[in-house]
Design an enzyme around this catalytic site. Structure first.
Site, PDB file in Angstrom:
ATOM      1  N   TYR A  51     -22.159  13.800  57.965  1.00 33.70           N
ATOM      2  CA  TYR A  51     -22.845  15.044  57.591  1.00 33.70           C
ATOM      3  C   TYR A  51     -24.366  14.863  57.682  1.00 33.70           C
ATOM      4  O   TYR A  51     -25.047  15.627  58.371  1.00 33.70           O
ATOM      5  CB  TYR A  51     -22.440  15.417  56.167  1.00 33.70           C
ATOM      6  CG  TYR A  51     -23.019  16.709  55.639  1.00 33.70           C
ATOM      7  CD1 TYR A  51     -22.588  17.945  56.131  1.00 33.70           C
ATOM      8  CD2 TYR A  51     -23.968  16.704  54.624  1.00 33.70           C
ATOM      9  CE1 TYR A  51     -23.102  19.138  55.617  1.00 33.70           C
ATOM     10  CE2 TYR A  51     -24.480  17.886  54.104  1.00 33.70           C
ATOM     11  CZ  TYR A  51     -24.043  19.111  54.606  1.00 33.70           C
ATOM     12  OH  TYR A  51     -24.548  20.276  54.099  1.00 33.70           O
TER      13      TYR A  51
ATOM     14  N   ARG B  11     -28.988   9.267  43.736  1.00 33.65           N
ATOM     15  CA  ARG B  11     -29.260   9.131  42.298  1.00 33.65           C
ATOM     16  C   ARG B  11     -30.038  10.314  41.760  1.00 33.65           C
ATOM     17  O   ARG B  11     -29.934  10.656  40.598  1.00 33.65           O
ATOM     18  CB  ARG B  11     -30.085   7.848  42.030  1.00 33.65           C
ATOM     19  CG  ARG B  11     -29.298   6.552  42.114  1.00 33.65           C
ATOM     20  CD  ARG B  11     -30.217   5.359  42.253  1.00 33.65           C
ATOM     21  NE  ARG B  11     -30.826   5.350  43.584  1.00 33.65           N
ATOM     22  CZ  ARG B  11     -32.127   5.320  43.831  1.00 33.65           C
ATOM     23  NH1 ARG B  11     -33.003   5.261  42.852  1.00 33.65           N
ATOM     24  NH2 ARG B  11     -32.578   5.346  45.068  1.00 33.65           N
TER      25      ARG B  11
HETATM   26  P1  NAD Z   1     -18.831  26.552  53.357  1.00 33.54           P
HETATM   27  O1  NAD Z   1     -17.905  25.420  53.649  1.00 33.54           O
HETATM   28  O2  NAD Z   1     -18.400  27.558  52.351  1.00 33.54           O
HETATM   29  O3  NAD Z   1     -19.199  27.342  54.694  1.00 33.54           O
HETATM   30  C1  NAD Z   1     -19.187  26.763  55.963  1.00 33.54           C
HETATM   31  C2  NAD Z   1     -18.487  27.717  56.904  1.00 33.54           C
HETATM   32  O4  NAD Z   1     -18.504  27.166  58.232  1.00 33.54           O
HETATM   33  C3  NAD Z   1     -17.017  27.938  56.535  1.00 33.54           C
HETATM   34  O5  NAD Z   1     -16.708  29.298  56.569  1.00 33.54           O
HETATM   35  C4  NAD Z   1     -16.266  27.150  57.618  1.00 33.54           C
HETATM   36  O6  NAD Z   1     -14.983  27.680  57.858  1.00 33.54           O
HETATM   37  C5  NAD Z   1     -17.210  27.297  58.796  1.00 33.54           C
HETATM   38  N1  NAD Z   1     -17.044  26.247  59.808  1.00 33.54           N
HETATM   39  C6  NAD Z   1     -16.940  24.907  59.615  1.00 33.54           C
HETATM   40  N2  NAD Z   1     -16.809  24.281  60.796  1.00 33.54           N
HETATM   41  C7  NAD Z   1     -16.839  25.250  61.756  1.00 33.54           C
HETATM   42  C8  NAD Z   1     -16.737  25.236  63.165  1.00 33.54           C
HETATM   43  N3  NAD Z   1     -16.579  24.082  63.845  1.00 33.54           N
HETATM   44  N4  NAD Z   1     -16.806  26.416  63.843  1.00 33.54           N
HETATM   45  C9  NAD Z   1     -16.946  27.593  63.177  1.00 33.54           C
HETATM   46  N5  NAD Z   1     -17.042  27.663  61.822  1.00 33.54           N
HETATM   47  C10 NAD Z   1     -16.987  26.500  61.134  1.00 33.54           C
HETATM   48  O7  NAD Z   1     -20.233  25.914  52.941  1.00 33.54           O
HETATM   49  P2  NAD Z   1     -21.600  26.598  52.487  1.00 33.54           P
HETATM   50  O8  NAD Z   1     -21.965  26.006  51.190  1.00 33.54           O
HETATM   51  O9  NAD Z   1     -21.530  28.060  52.639  1.00 33.54           O
HETATM   52  O10 NAD Z   1     -22.606  25.997  53.564  1.00 33.54           O
HETATM   53  C11 NAD Z   1     -23.105  26.774  54.649  1.00 33.54           C
HETATM   54  C12 NAD Z   1     -24.160  25.974  55.414  1.00 33.54           C
HETATM   55  O11 NAD Z   1     -25.244  25.655  54.532  1.00 33.54           O
HETATM   56  C13 NAD Z   1     -23.633  24.651  55.975  1.00 33.54           C
HETATM   57  O12 NAD Z   1     -24.209  24.421  57.238  1.00 33.54           O
HETATM   58  C14 NAD Z   1     -24.152  23.637  54.980  1.00 33.54           C
HETATM   59  O13 NAD Z   1     -24.332  22.380  55.568  1.00 33.54           O
HETATM   60  C15 NAD Z   1     -25.461  24.260  54.529  1.00 33.54           C
HETATM   61  N6  NAD Z   1     -25.856  23.787  53.199  1.00 33.54           N
HETATM   62  C16 NAD Z   1     -25.234  24.268  52.071  1.00 33.54           C
HETATM   63  C17 NAD Z   1     -25.607  23.778  50.829  1.00 33.54           C
HETATM   64  C18 NAD Z   1     -25.002  24.272  49.541  1.00 33.54           C
HETATM   65  O14 NAD Z   1     -25.353  23.766  48.478  1.00 33.54           O
HETATM   66  N7  NAD Z   1     -24.115  25.249  49.548  1.00 33.54           N
HETATM   67  C19 NAD Z   1     -26.604  22.780  50.736  1.00 33.54           C
HETATM   68  C20 NAD Z   1     -27.173  22.308  51.909  1.00 33.54           C
HETATM   69  C21 NAD Z   1     -26.814  22.825  53.133  1.00 33.54           C
END
Ligand code: NAD
Ligand code: UDP
Length: 323
Positions: A146, A276
């Site tokens: 990741y 941490r």
């Molecule tokens: P989430 O898992 O709810 O959403 C991710 C979405 O992407 C899901 O709907 C999943 O089905 C879809 N997905 C995954 N792989 C895929 C693929 N190969 N093709 C098409 N769709 C795909 O997570 P989230 O918390 O909503 O995160 C959304 C974005 O924000 C991500 O990129 C994540 O890395 C980033 N992010 C989130 C947080 C947080 O705290 N929520 C923090 C840092 C970064």
């Protein structure tokens, strides 16, 4: 206002569904693209009848041909249990997904925003973390698929920008929580609320002294949209998060008190490479975007707990056995 055709990858996920909802409410022409790996259609069900919303089942590791003005690239599993389930696929989603979406942005001359993460800082030696900090990531550990995938995606964004003039935005999102988190995603806020509501023990990994800073989803969506609409000479990366920092033990105590259940705290081993401490320095977002979060943890937790009470958690398919 001129109506824009906007693609949101990962649009059925936790953050994506809130973003789609906001853009649909603004009157934009929204395409939500998702493979539903970690989400379900119920997150966007209420948008399906809206004439300015479309849903496409597709995997971003394969090319797509669409005509759009803006792309928000959110597709990627985000919870540790989800992204470690198939780490090779996680890396492909970040890297090949970025290449495919950047290619589309280049062809369409679309503006494109990447949802990057505080994980690019790894287990940080500098606290709080400014954007200039280059991080302390273990490239071969269980979180690397990741962290390094997101770092490589940032590299691709800046290379497409320098080489092809693609109009990019990169936001580094810190822990965000709120309604529509998957109840079985294994993230700390969803785990603690689910456990407290069911009267189960609250699982604290390690001694609970590690810290996180929790941003309520509405604030985060404000920040993402502000960045997309911000000045073209500010591609980022920019931190988006709430600088109020709590230990995991404090979070557990708040949740138990607010839910009002009988759950006791139970301590388990800390996962490898678990950072941490984590707190964003949001000076840049304040100065360049005029953005700062408004919702305090107690208020955001109250709204999130209310949502968890309103759903039937058994309707949610656990995407992986890792919760
Ligand atoms: P989430 O898992 O709810 O959403 C991710 C979405 O992407 C899901 O709907 C999943 O089905 C879809 N997905 C995954 N792989 C895929 C693929 N190969 N093709 C098409 N769709 C795909 O997570 P989230 O918390 O909503 O995160 C959304 C974005 O924000 C991500 O990129 C994540 O890395 C980033 N992010 C989130 C947080 C947080 O705290 N929520 C923090 C840092 C970064
Ligand atoms: N954590 C915990 N109990 C849980 C789930 C998570 O103590 O049931 C801890 C985890 O070890 C980490 C913090 O809570 O220190 C945040 O974990 P999360 O998986 O939500 O996100 P991270 O910020 O680590 O990616």
């Amino acid at each position: 206002m001129s109506i824009k055709r906007i693609l949101v990858t990962g649009g059925a996920g936790f953050l994506g569904s809130h973003l789609c909802e906001r853009l649909v409410d603004q009157g934009q022409d929204v395409i939500c693209l998702d493979n539903f790996f970690t989400s379900q259609k119920s997150n966007v069900e209420h948008l399906l009848a809206r004439p300015n919303f479309e849903l496409i089942r597709h995997d971003v590791t394969h090319p797509t041909w669409l005509e759009v003005d803006e792309i928000y690239n959110l597709a990627c599993p985000a919870a540790p249990g989800h992204y470690q389930y198939n780490p090779i696929k996680t890396m492909k989603t970040s890297v090949m997904g970025a290449i495919n979406m950047l290619g589309m942005a280049k062809r369409c001359r679309a503006k494109i925003l990447q949802a990057s993460t505080s994980e690019v800082y790894g287990d940080p030696d500098v606290h709080p973390q400014p954007e200039s900090y280059r991080g302390n990531v273990n490239p071969i550990g269980p979180r690397a698929c990741y962290d390094e995938g997101k770092r490589a995606a940032e590299t691709l964004f800046f290379d497409y920008h320098r080489m092809n003039g693609v109009n990019i935005r990169v936001v580094r999102i810190f822990n965000t929580y709120g309604p529509r988190m998957h109840p079985f995603d294994g993230r700390v806020v969803s785990n603690f609320i689910r456990q407290a509501l069911r009267g189960e023990p609250i699982t604290i990994f390690g001694d609970g002294s590690q810290t996180r800073s929790f941003c309520y989803v509405d604030d985060l969506i404000d920040g993402i949209i502000a960045m997309m609409n911000g000045p073209d000479d500010f591609p980022g990366p920019v931190n988006l998060g709430n600088p109020d920092e709590f230990t995991i033990r404090e979070l557990a105590e708040h949740v138990v008190e607010m839910v009002g259940g009988q759950s006791r705290l139970e301590f388990a081993d800390l996962p490898p490479d678990d950072p941490r401490q984590r707190r964003p320095d949001i000076t840049l977002a304040r100065e360049r975007l005029g953005w700062a979060p408004k919702v305090k943890l107690q208020e955001g937790l109250a709204r999130t707990i209310e949502w968890f009470r309103s759903i039937n958690m058994d309707d949610y398919r656990a995407p992986t056995p890792n919760y």
